[in-house]
Design a protein around this motif. Structure first.
Motif, short mmCIF file in Angstrom:
data_model
loop_
_atom_site.label_atom_id
_atom_site.label_comp_id
_atom_site.label_asym_id
_atom_site.label_seq_id
_atom_site.Cartn_x
_atom_site.Cartn_y
_atom_site.Cartn_z
N MET A 146 0.84 -1.19 0.00
CA MET A 146 0.00 0.00 0.00
C MET A 146 0.89 1.25 0.00
N THR A 147 0.25 2.35 -0.30
CA THR A 147 0.99 3.62 -0.35
C THR A 147 0.58 4.51 0.81
N ILE A 148 1.56 5.08 1.46
CA ILE A 148 1.31 6.05 2.53
C ILE A 148 1.71 7.43 2.00
N PHE A 149 0.76 8.36 2.03
CA PHE A 149 1.07 9.72 1.59
C PHE A 149 1.57 10.54 2.77
N ILE A 150 2.70 11.18 2.55
CA ILE A 150 3.37 11.95 3.61
C ILE A 150 3.04 13.43 3.42
N PRO A 151 2.52 14.11 4.44
CA PRO A 151 2.17 15.53 4.29
C PRO A 151 3.42 16.41 4.21
N THR A 152 3.26 17.57 3.66
CA THR A 152 4.38 18.49 3.46
C THR A 152 5.30 18.62 4.67
N LEU A 189 -2.98 5.20 2.63
CA LEU A 189 -3.07 5.86 3.94
C LEU A 189 -2.64 7.30 3.75
N SER A 190 -3.44 8.23 4.26
CA SER A 190 -3.06 9.64 4.23
C SER A 190 -2.83 10.11 5.66
N ILE A 191 -1.72 10.76 5.86
CA ILE A 191 -1.40 11.36 7.16
C ILE A 191 -1.67 12.86 7.03
N ILE A 192 -2.61 13.36 7.83
CA ILE A 192 -3.03 14.75 7.68
C ILE A 192 -3.06 15.45 9.04
N PRO A 193 -2.06 16.29 9.32
CA PRO A 193 -2.15 17.10 10.56
C PRO A 193 -3.34 18.04 10.49
N SER A 194 -3.90 18.35 11.64
CA SER A 194 -5.11 19.18 11.67
C SER A 194 -4.79 20.65 11.37
N ILE A 195 -5.84 21.37 10.99
CA ILE A 195 -5.74 22.80 10.71
C ILE A 195 -6.85 23.52 11.45
N ALA A 196 -6.46 24.42 12.32
CA ALA A 196 -7.44 25.20 13.08
C ALA A 196 -6.74 26.42 13.65
#
Lengths: 94, 148
Positions: free
Chosen positions: A1-7, A81-88
């Protein structure tokens, strides 16, 4: 599987935006990722080994927190899989 | 020092978004390319502010929407370069809330003050540092390209 790494985490994964792993479960995939790139570990997990509160993990379009088996969910090679830190934020003081 | 470069179209669209949602905070994402001098923004994507309980002074982008934005960035061959939001009737300076809830190290956070419904100052802050424990906002100049 592929894991996408956020910026913000690519600097800790040799600059990669995506990493392929071969794992049976979500947790296995995250473990394989952090074995390959140990510097990612402190950004993804607490000292107790739990995913940090502000880090969202998505299996395809599903938030892993809401999957019945959560991180023990089985995965297939075509999954992502996407790794996404939150935004607020906001102008109100905490 | 890094700088944030973006076209007049993207810059104006961000500020207009803040005017449209006034007196609530707007929010959105920037897609761009990393350069040694800072981010070069090529597009922006509007997002919904999910903080409907306190939209005049808080914003949040749902993680589901972020996944879609991230997918769109890959489709365009770009990266999520940062985010923008507005401060209705409040200065274009980061707040303690903004810093505490900022987790995209190395990305740019742009804030537009909207006073009485009109966009006023716009400032950019790069989230510097290597970890959650030493992260900090550093002001960076915004360069608007009028010919793009």
């Amino acid at each position: 599987m592929t894991i996408f790494i956020p910026t913000p985490l690519r600097a800790f994964a040799a600059g990669k935006g995506a990493v392929d792993v071969n794992a049976a479960t979500i947790r296995g995939a995250l473990d394989e990722l952090t074995v390959a790139y140990p510097d990612l570990r402190k950004h993804l997990f607490t000292s107790e080994g739990k995913v940090r509160a502000f880090v969202n993990i998505y299996l395809n379009d599903e938030d892993v927190r809401y999957l019945p088996a959560k991180e023990a969910t089985e995965v297939s090679p075509s999954d992502t899989l996407s790794i996404i830190p939150s935004i607020a934020g906001g102008c109100q003081p905490r | 020092m890094s700088e944030l470069r973006l076209s007049r179209v993207v810059y104006d669209a961000m500020r207009e978004h803040g005017e449209e949602t006034y007196p609530h905070e707007c929010c959105g994402a920037f897609l761009g390319r990393s350069t040694p001098d800072g981010w070069w923004i090529e597009a922006s994507i509007r997002a919904d502010n999910t903080r409907t309980d306190s939209a005049h002074n808080r914003y949040e982008i749902s993680s589901g929407e972020l996944v879609k934005i991230e997918r769109e960035s890959r489709r365009q061959g770009l990266s999520i370069a940062g985010f923008y939001h507005s401060h209705p009737d409040h200065p274009a300076q980061w707040s303690q809330t903004d810093l505490a809830e900022a987790h995209w190290l190395g990305c740019s956070y742009v804030i537009t003050a909207v006073a009485n419904g009109k966009a006023a100052a716009t400032n950019s802050f790069r989230l510097a540092g290597e970890t959650e424990e030493n992260k900090r906002f550093e002001a960076e100049p915004i360069r608007v390209n009028d010919s793009a």
